[in-house]
Design an enzyme around this catalytic site. Structure first.
Site: not given
Ligand code: NDP
Ligand code: HSE
Length: 437
Positions: A105, A129, A136, A187, A205
């Site tokens: 976002k 989405e 949602i 997470g 958002k």
């Molecule tokens: P995480 O920190 O869990 O995952 C990020 C991933 O990106 C990791 O696997 C990390 O690698 C990888 N990464 C980071 N930097 C690099 C790089 N330079 N090169 C390659 N890989 C890289 O984040 P989330 O999964 O929680 O969030 C991801 C996105 O989704 C964000 O934009 C967040 O705002 C969005 N989001 C998250 C939600 C949630 O509930 N967590 C819900 C909705 C949206 P490594 O694992 O090796 O460190």
């Molecule tokens: N950090 C965000 C939240 C993840 O807690 O709503 C979902 O966008």
């Protein structure tokens, strides 16, 4: 038909959840998409780290640039986060003719205008989405399901971490820091959790929701943002006594003067469904002129809830890969040449009601002074509560006002604060009735 190949950037909470959902439901997903969907490549910072998903059969790399340029990859799924590297990678993917799916976002709210314009020129899709309200399908609901309506306003609990913290503090009397740590462990939180706590994530958002609701360019820098860190137990208790819940709400409303775009703690009447949305759950209330009020509810964060939205986008993209770009649903719901330049209102100009908590000397004339300042500023009182402290001869006065304009309230608060009998800061929390008319 040959399966479509997906290149994943990020294998963390959402990336891992996406792999799990795509693998577990592969057969059902292929029946929906009309072809198989396979993750052929995935990039992470450290490919040797333990993962929540199986990665056999996926080509792993620590070089995300290789994924966005790989000729085998048709859809790039960006789940890295942040808006620097993610922006570069998404623009590079588009330049290489890849469709993009993202849950990011911050990226869309800050760079969406640039990204959509690049995608439009290249004839590729950018689907997002999962960027709003986790699992949602709110983007699809507003962009497609409500396409016949003139949207009047929407209000949402759109940060799962913040709602989880407020609920745990209220129901279990837990302290802020320990609940935030739990949200991080689960997470839910952003890499920088101040984004959750200070309302920045919710403002990202809301910016996206306002654009697709009203057909305006993304204007994150004009959103008013206030977080949850100053909400006290005392105000939660008084709000409950008066029949309200305090929620961290994103509100955007079309008015004759412009569009309100604001995120802040808000009192909501307890009888509204949205006032009872607790924990990591999110909800968005959308008021359309034809349909009336509609409410969308579900998990706002977490691995598989978010993956649900990511995978739905991948399926959508896989279905329409070969259609004429001109016939696809526009990124921001309205045709790009039809976006409107209606202004975003400064916070001073918004209209809302207020909850005020004033600590003052318990003596004759104090209440009259305060109410006459409100009246002088055209602010009418809805209800009032006075609590004796029984010490220091002070009393707590709680006032709920009818709707007024924020600048009038600011003016009144300045004058109330200057009264000798008023002790400390006046607490002001905005209040929305969220009724259907
Ligand atoms: P995480 O920190 O869990 O995952 C990020 C991933 O990106 C990791 O696997 C990390 O690698 C990888 N990464 C980071 N930097 C690099 C790089 N330079 N090169 C390659 N890989 C890289 O984040 P989330 O999964 O929680 O969030 C991801 C996105 O989704 C964000 O934009 C967040 O705002 C969005 N989001 C998250 C939600 C949630 O509930 N967590 C819900 C909705 C949206 P490594 O694992 O090796 O460190
Ligand atoms: N950090 C965000 C939240 C993840 O807690 O709503 C979902 O966008």
């Amino acid at each position: 038909m040959k399966p479509v190949k997906v290149g994943l950037l990020g294998l963390g909470t959402v990336g891992g959840g996406t792999v799990n959902v795509l693998q577990r439901n592969a057969e059902e997903i292929a029946r929906r998409a009309g072809r198989g969907i396979i993750i052929s490549h995935a990039a992470a910072r450290d490919i040797n780290k333990p993962r929540i998903c199986r990665t056999d059969g996926i080509e792993l790399t620590e070089n995300p640039n290789g994924v966005v340029t790989d000729p085998d990859v048709s859809i790039v799924v960006e789940l890295i986060g942040g808006d620097t590297l993610a922006r570069e990678l998404v623009l590079k993917a588009i330049a290489n003719g890849k469709h993009v799916v993202t849950a990011n976002k911050a990226l869309i709210a800050k760079h969406g205008n640039e990204i959509f314009s690049a995608a439009q020129k290249k004839g590729v899709m950018v689907a997002f989405e999962a960027a709003v309200a986790g699992g949602i399908p709110i983007i699809k609901a507003i962009r497609e399901g409500l396409a016949g309506n003139k949207i009047e306003w929407l209000a949402g609990i759109i940060n799962g971490t913040g709602n989880f913290i407020l609920t745990e503090m209220r129901d279990k009397q837990r302290d802020f820091d320990s609940v935030l740590s739990e949200a991080q462990r689960l997470g839910y939180a952003e890499a920088d959790p101040t984004f959750d706590v200070e309302g920045i994530d919710a403002a990202h958002k809301l910016t996206i929701l306002a654009s697709i609701a009203f057909g305006i360019p993304l204007q994150f820098e004009k959103a008013y943002t206030e977080g949850i860190s100053k909400i006290t137990r005392e105000d939660v208790d008084y709000a409950t006594e008066l029949g309200y819940s305090i929620k961290h709400l994103g509100v955007t409303r079309r008015t004759e003067k412009g569009i309100e775009l604001r995120v802040h703690p808000t009192l909501i009447p307890k009888r509204r469904l949205i006032a009872n949305v607790d924990g990591v759950m999110n909800a968005v209330l959308v008021k359309g002129d034809a349909v009336g009020s509609t409410l969308y509810y579900g998990a706002g964060a977490g691995a598989e809830a978010t993956a649900s939205a990511v995978v739905a986008d991948i399926v959508d993209v896989a279905r329409v890969l070969t259609t004429d770009p001109g016939n696809r649903v526009p990124h921001l719901a309205f045709q790009p040449e039809s976006l409107s330049n209606v202004p975003i209102l400064p916070i001073d100009e918004i209209e809302t009601s207020y909850y005020l908590r004033i600590t003052a000397s318990d003596e004759t004339g104090v209440l009259a002074n305060i109410t006459s300042i409100l009246a002088d500023n055209d602010i009418s009182i809805d209800s009032m509560l006075q609590k004796e402290h029984g010490k220091d001869n002070t009393a707590t006065i709680i006032i709920v006002t009818h709707t007024t304009i924020e600048k009038y309230m600011n003016n009144a608060l300045e004058k109330i604060h200057a009264l000798d009998v008023v002790d400390g800061d006046v607490v002001r929390i905005r209040l929305e009735h969220l009724d259907a008319d």
